[in-house]
Scaffold this active site. Structure first.
Site, PDB file in Angstrom:
ATOM      1  N   GLY A 170      41.491  44.419  34.614  1.00  0.00           N
ATOM      2  CA  GLY A 170      40.376  44.685  35.516  1.00  0.00           C
ATOM      3  C   GLY A 170      39.089  45.129  34.869  1.00  0.00           C
ATOM      4  N   PRO A 191      44.531  43.093  30.161  1.00  0.00           N
ATOM      5  CA  PRO A 191      43.169  42.593  30.341  1.00  0.00           C
ATOM      6  C   PRO A 191      43.111  41.072  30.274  1.00  0.00           C
ATOM      7  CG  PRO A 191      43.445  43.359  28.106  1.00  0.00           C
ATOM      8  CD  PRO A 191      44.755  43.611  28.801  1.00  0.00           C
ATOM      9  N   GLY A 192      42.329  40.495  31.130  1.00  0.00           N
ATOM     10  CA  GLY A 192      42.094  39.055  31.101  1.00  0.00           C
ATOM     11  C   GLY A 192      40.612  38.810  30.837  1.00  0.00           C
ATOM     12  N   ARG A 193      39.832  39.018  31.883  1.00  0.00           N
ATOM     13  CA  ARG A 193      38.403  38.730  31.817  1.00  0.00           C
ATOM     14  C   ARG A 193      37.720  39.352  30.605  1.00  0.00           C
ATOM     15  NH1 ARG A 193      35.277  37.785  36.289  1.00  0.00           N
ATOM     16  NH2 ARG A 193      36.906  38.701  37.576  1.00  0.00           N
ATOM     17  N   ARG A 226      33.040  29.975  40.069  1.00  0.00           N
ATOM     18  CA  ARG A 226      32.711  31.374  40.339  1.00  0.00           C
ATOM     19  C   ARG A 226      31.419  31.580  41.121  1.00  0.00           C
ATOM     20  NH1 ARG A 226      31.809  34.987  37.150  1.00  0.00           N
ATOM     21  NH2 ARG A 226      33.001  36.573  38.214  1.00  0.00           N
ATOM     22  N   TYR A 256      32.353  33.448  44.458  1.00  0.00           N
ATOM     23  CA  TYR A 256      32.050  34.876  44.478  1.00  0.00           C
ATOM     24  C   TYR A 256      30.553  35.167  44.496  1.00  0.00           C
ATOM     25  CZ  TYR A 256      36.733  34.887  42.258  1.00  0.00           C
ATOM     26  OH  TYR A 256      38.041  34.674  41.921  1.00  0.00           O
ATOM     27  N   CYS A 270      29.014  17.273  46.840  1.00  0.00           N
ATOM     28  CA  CYS A 270      28.490  17.230  48.214  1.00  0.00           C
ATOM     29  C   CYS A 270      28.886  18.457  49.006  1.00  0.00           C
ATOM     30  CB  CYS A 270      28.960  15.950  48.893  1.00  0.00           C
ATOM     31  SG  CYS A 270      28.420  14.520  47.976  1.00  0.00           S
ATOM     32  N   GLU A 271      28.404  19.610  48.548  1.00  0.00           N
ATOM     33  CA  GLU A 271      28.597  20.886  49.230  1.00  0.00           C
ATOM     34  C   GLU A 271      27.345  21.708  48.968  1.00  0.00           C
ATOM     35  OE1 GLU A 271      31.411  22.170  50.753  1.00  0.00           O
ATOM     36  OE2 GLU A 271      32.759  20.506  50.298  1.00  0.00           O
TER      37      GLU A 271
HETATM   38  C1  LIG Z   1      44.542  39.000  37.216  1.00  0.00           C
HETATM   39  C2  LIG Z   1      45.419  40.073  36.711  1.00  0.00           C
HETATM   40  C3  LIG Z   1      45.081  40.776  35.547  1.00  0.00           C
HETATM   41  C4  LIG Z   1      43.808  40.521  34.772  1.00  0.00           C
HETATM   42  O1  LIG Z   1      42.673  40.911  35.460  1.00  0.00           O
HETATM   43  P1  LIG Z   1      41.260  40.899  34.691  1.00  0.00           P
HETATM   44  O2  LIG Z   1      40.312  41.404  35.702  1.00  0.00           O
HETATM   45  O3  LIG Z   1      40.991  39.507  34.295  1.00  0.00           O
HETATM   46  O4  LIG Z   1      41.382  41.812  33.527  1.00  0.00           O
HETATM   47  C5  LIG Z   1      45.959  41.731  35.092  1.00  0.00           C
HETATM   48  N1  LIG Z   1      47.114  42.017  35.757  1.00  0.00           N
HETATM   49  C6  LIG Z   1      47.466  41.378  36.883  1.00  0.00           C
HETATM   50  C7  LIG Z   1      48.726  41.720  37.556  1.00  0.00           C
HETATM   51  C8  LIG Z   1      46.627  40.385  37.399  1.00  0.00           C
HETATM   52  O5  LIG Z   1      46.970  39.753  38.522  1.00  0.00           O
END
Ligand SMILES: *Cc1c(COP(=O)(O)O)cnc(C)c1O
Length: 463
Positions: free
Chosen positions: A269, A304-306, A343, A347, A375-376
């Site tokens: 997150g 972490p992802g994002r 995105r 969002y 076409c949106e």
């Molecule tokens: C999507 C997700 C993440 C990663 O979230 P980011 O905002 O990209 O860091 C981590 N844990 C779970 C369970 C998720 O669904």
């Protein structure tokens, strides 16, 4: 509640002006503008990639992934926290991205059997994989158990019972963490907030004690701890601290009741800077973990992802046409669209846009709407963005698209998936060929009774 990052582009009347080109480059040290070769990522001119692969084209910088991974693990080590990093594969699941992060030592957080297979395919050890997700099928749970994933984060009473019977039937022990819904307002965009009681995610924090005890008594299960993930693009420490505080009191209560708690999965997150947000530094996250959970004597996981991948990616596009209007800013129509990068449409997300040519970038600024050809009406990347004059054929880079970019692409409007390239040091390689248009219908069949024998092959008509 919405953060600046998530406001619809039309909704930004009271905000600071958009950052200037110089500011965008200054806050993204991996990018630079060369007078002759134009925009560079590291040492590689992005024009060289676009010349070879065409546009639209995603570009990922491997060195950025590595340096961010090291910054993250460095911050955790500095805070004295025993943390394992499980990269959230859904942010960018390309095998090469997984390979780069896996080589740095990252495990993975996966939310489907497909992601699990991808992660293992890319060389991430199953023991370093956490399987999360609000709905896991029996096949997916069997796959996870057969591969021997390190941890399964369970999200309901029903799933606990189901997993127990599957694991017991396979003669396996599933290490589980209970994902807590802490009822926290994370302050991120509504669509990416996951920790409130009305959200579908996690187990109501008031039910954790009873379910943990129940799970401990079931065959095939070993509860090892708790997990939490409250949302995405969070740029304040306060919601993390509130969630972790909730977890700390749950751990105390579980232990008082005789439960064993050895690990806490602190979720993902962390926010990044797209426009002028602060993001959240790994150091701030480490501080929140240490302050709220540091005395519990547990091991930690983060997901972490994002934060790891967003700044490492760009989407290159070319201007197809510029549509001037009687009133208002012109529409700059790109060959990239919402089917590539969703995105902004989904969002209202803001992404920086830079021309690839230094000469173009140096021109005087005026407002433009930057859109795709789909076409949106929602197929829009920016409204009233101050940009230098762009002409047909000019190329731009849409910045910070490494997370939730290519993974969310579709083929809407029969637009094949874009090419992808990886830059690593001074080298680059194509890591995904542009999808051939025939691939769009390759798996379709027309029933016998609708077949026509008289149709010439498409190629024969293109003479
Ligand atoms: C999507 C997700 C993440 C990663 O979230 P980011 O905002 O990209 O860091 C981590 N844990 C779970 C369970 C998720 O669904």
């Amino acid at each position: 509640m919405q953060s600046a990052a998530s406001l619809a582009p039309t909704d930004r009347a009271n905000q600071q002006p958009d950052p200037a080109t110089g500011d965008m480059l200054a806050t993204r040290p991996h990018l630079s503008m060369h007078a002759v070769s134009g925009l560079l990522l590291g040492d590689v001119p992005l024009n060289a990639i676009a010349d070879t692969l065409g546009t639209p084209c995603w570009v990922t910088g491997a060195d950025i992934l590595r340096s961010r991974y090291r910054e993250l693990t460095g911050a955790m080590a500095e805070a004295g926290l025993p943390v394992s990093v499980h990269y959230a594969v859904k942010a960018n699941d390309h095998l090469a991205v997984l390979r780069v992060l896996g080589a740095e030592g990252a495990g993975a957080d996966v939310v489907s059997g497909g992601e699990l297979r991808r992660a293992v395919q890319a060389g991430i050890a199953p023991e370093a994989i956490v399987f999360s997700g609000v709905g896991k099928s029996e096949d997916e749970l069997r796959l996870a158990l057969a591969l021997g994933v390190g941890q399964i984060n369970v999200e309901s009473a029903e799933e606990i019972v189901r997993l127990s019977s599957i694991a017991a039937g396979m003669d396996r022990i599933a290490h589980i963490a209970l994902r807590v819904n802490p009822d926290i307002e994370a302050g991120a965009h509504d669509k990416i907030s996951t920790g409130r009681l009305g959200d579908k995610f996690g187990i109501d924090h008031r039910d954790i004690l009873a379910l943990y005890a129940q799970a401990a008594g079931l065959p095939g299960l070993r509860p090892v701890g708790l997990a939490v993930h409250i949302g995405s693009q969070i740029d304040r420490a306060a919601p993390f601290r509130a969630a972790y505080r909730r977890l700390a009191s749950l751990v105390d209560a579980l232990r008082a009741a005789g439960g064993q708690v050895g690990t806490i999965d602190c979720g993902g997150g962390l926010g990044v800077r797209y426009r002028d947000e602060n993001g959240l530094s790994p150091r701030a996250l480490a501080g929140a973990i240490r302050a709220e959970l540091g005395d519990l004597g547990v091991r930690f996981a983060i997901e972490p992802g994002r934060w790891l991948v967003a700044p490492a990616g760009l989407l290159l596009a070319s201007v197809l046409t510029v549509k001037r209007q009687r009133d208002g800013a012109p529409f700059v129509v790109l060959d990239a669209a919402m089917n590539d990068l969703l995105r902004p449409s989904l969002y209202g997300a803001w992404h920086g846009i830079l021309p690839l040519s230094a000469a173009v970038a140096a021109g005087p600024l005026s407002p433009a709407h930057v859109v795709g050809p789909v076409c949106e009406t929602g197929d829009s990347f920016a409204r009233d963005r101050m940009l230098p004059e762009l002409r047909p054929g000019d190329r731009v880079a849409i910045l910070d698209t490494g997370a939730y970019g290519a993974v969310m692409s579709s083929t809407y409007n029969a637009r094949p998936l874009a090419a992808q390239a990886l830059i690593d040091g001074g080298r680059w390689a194509c890591i995904r060929a542009r999808q051939p248009v025939e691939a769009l219908w390759r798996d379709e069949t027309v029933p016998d009774w609708l077949q026509r024998a008289d149709l010439p092959p498409l190629q024969d008509r293109l003479r």
